[in-house]
Design a protein around this motif. Sequence first.
Motif, PDB file in Angstrom:
ATOM      1  N   HIS A  49       2.370  -0.068  -4.740  1.00 51.67           N
ATOM      2  CA  HIS A  49       0.968   0.383  -4.821  1.00 51.67           C
ATOM      3  C   HIS A  49       0.891   1.764  -4.510  1.00 51.67           C
ATOM      4  O   HIS A  49      -0.617   2.161  -4.409  1.00 51.67           O
ATOM      5  CB  HIS A  49      -0.122  -0.649  -4.591  1.00 51.67           C
ATOM      6  CG  HIS A  49       0.093  -2.010  -5.568  1.00 51.67           C
ATOM      7  ND1 HIS A  49       1.087  -2.734  -5.421  1.00 51.67           N
ATOM      8  CD2 HIS A  49      -0.813  -2.282  -6.610  1.00 51.67           C
ATOM      9  CE1 HIS A  49       0.889  -3.824  -6.234  1.00 51.67           C
ATOM     10  NE2 HIS A  49      -0.299  -3.795  -6.762  1.00 51.67           N
ATOM     11  N   ALA A  95       0.885  -1.106  -0.189  1.00 53.31           N
ATOM     12  CA  ALA A  95       0.027   0.148   0.079  1.00 53.31           C
ATOM     13  C   ALA A  95       0.770   1.419   0.057  1.00 53.31           C
ATOM     14  O   ALA A  95       0.306   2.450  -0.589  1.00 53.31           O
ATOM     15  CB  ALA A  95      -0.941   0.089   1.155  1.00 53.31           C
ATOM     16  N   ARG A 151      -6.474   1.476  -5.142  1.00 53.23           N
ATOM     17  CA  ARG A 151      -6.003   0.425  -4.148  1.00 53.23           C
ATOM     18  C   ARG A 151      -6.929  -0.369  -3.789  1.00 53.23           C
ATOM     19  O   ARG A 151      -7.062  -1.620  -3.676  1.00 53.23           O
ATOM     20  CB  ARG A 151      -4.983   1.074  -3.030  1.00 53.23           C
ATOM     21  CG  ARG A 151      -3.690   1.107  -3.283  1.00 53.23           C
ATOM     22  CD  ARG A 151      -2.751   1.258  -2.029  1.00 53.23           C
ATOM     23  NE  ARG A 151      -3.563   2.423  -1.553  1.00 53.23           N
ATOM     24  CZ  ARG A 151      -2.993   3.796  -1.549  1.00 53.23           C
ATOM     25  NH1 ARG A 151      -2.086   4.042  -2.538  1.00 53.23           N
ATOM     26  NH2 ARG A 151      -3.306   4.547  -0.816  1.00 53.23           N
TER      27      ARG A 151
END
Length: 395
Positions: free
Chosen positions: A358, A354, A366
């Motif tokens: 990403h 996260a 996400r």
Amino acid sequence: MVSLESLNREDFSFATRAIRTGHLRTAEGEHSEPIFNTSSYVFASAAEAAARFSGEQIGNIYSRFTNPTVRVFEERLAALESGERCVATASGMAAILAVCMGLLKSGDRIIASRSLFGSTTLLFNKYLTRFGIETIYVPLSDLTAWEAAIDSHTKLLFCETPSNPLTEMVDLRQLAEIAHRHDCVLVVDNCFCTPALQRPLELGADIVIHSATKYLDGQGRCVGGAVVGNHKLVGEEVYGVLRTAGPTLSPFNAWVFLKGLETLELRMLAHSQNAAQLAAWLNEQPAIERVYYPGLATHPQHSLIGNQQRTGGGIVAFDVRGGQAAAWKLIDATRMLSITANLGDTKTTITHPATTTHGRLTPAERAAAGIGDGLIRIAVGLEAIADIQADLVFS
Ligand SMILES: *Cc1c(COP(=O)(O)O)cnc(C)c1O
């Protein structure tokens, strides 16, 4: 000595092709493949130069698009993926870009799985849209959604299976059937499995993409990529982009990768064995909410193991209870594991998707990809499994 090139490669097993394919020994009689660090090549005459440039005579011209060391890597990887042609590229992302530039034009559409490598999503959303190429996202394993999303502009279906980092899988035989029913090309990013565990072209896919940076290298040394497929799509279209636009793999990196291919099958089976043990152990930890690993019987697409994909592979992801704070705490408490986003290395790596791989996606993107704040990805290396487990301390 007979070179494997003059023999029918289908007569040799995967392990043999991985070690022997591609090398045409020079007059020096070298046993290991040489690195040809040369940008250009000398022709015997003006007429020969003309014949090479026109394509009338096959041979080396200039290392942007012809280099003997790169060629050995390309032929070896093509043999392992059961493809007619391979084009090596400077990185995995360059491989994806070369496929898009070679096969698409303004007005075309891509349908892609939602859970893609972060940079791939960014390439599609931020850059390809500037050239009038739109991407529609569907849930990877939902075949009905793939088919429903196809329209008359759709040219290419793109997926990773298993996906990064959640290890979701799609049935490739069925997805290939859908693609071909609508005259689309199916492109599979085979980074997580490598041909040692899964060969998408044998299952009906048209093109395989690799980030050679990962398991093909296997020891985290070089960045590179590759595209494998048939003569028309890869040998002409993708090769044409490489020749003209020049996202070329260096001979040194090609040499590292081709040596990596020699131990690929052994490594992939060993990575898988360690990962399976780690996943089973993680599954029993109370601090963990959910484990994502194709080899677990609870994985939604577990039935594809042994059928489409030989083993569960080397990547394990899991949600820790307590969100980002708990995930970072676990990562920061490790002493041996490497905190790095790379994967496919003998060294085990641990990542918080996260906020890293990403992190450039919007929170909505996400969430759509299923990347939670407590998610951790471990690319399980080849250290002793007991030492890997001992490094993960849940408090
Ligand atoms: C790393 C990765 C890429 C991009 O490859 P690079 O070599 O880093 O450019 C593409 N797809 C997947 C699944 C990856 O893990």
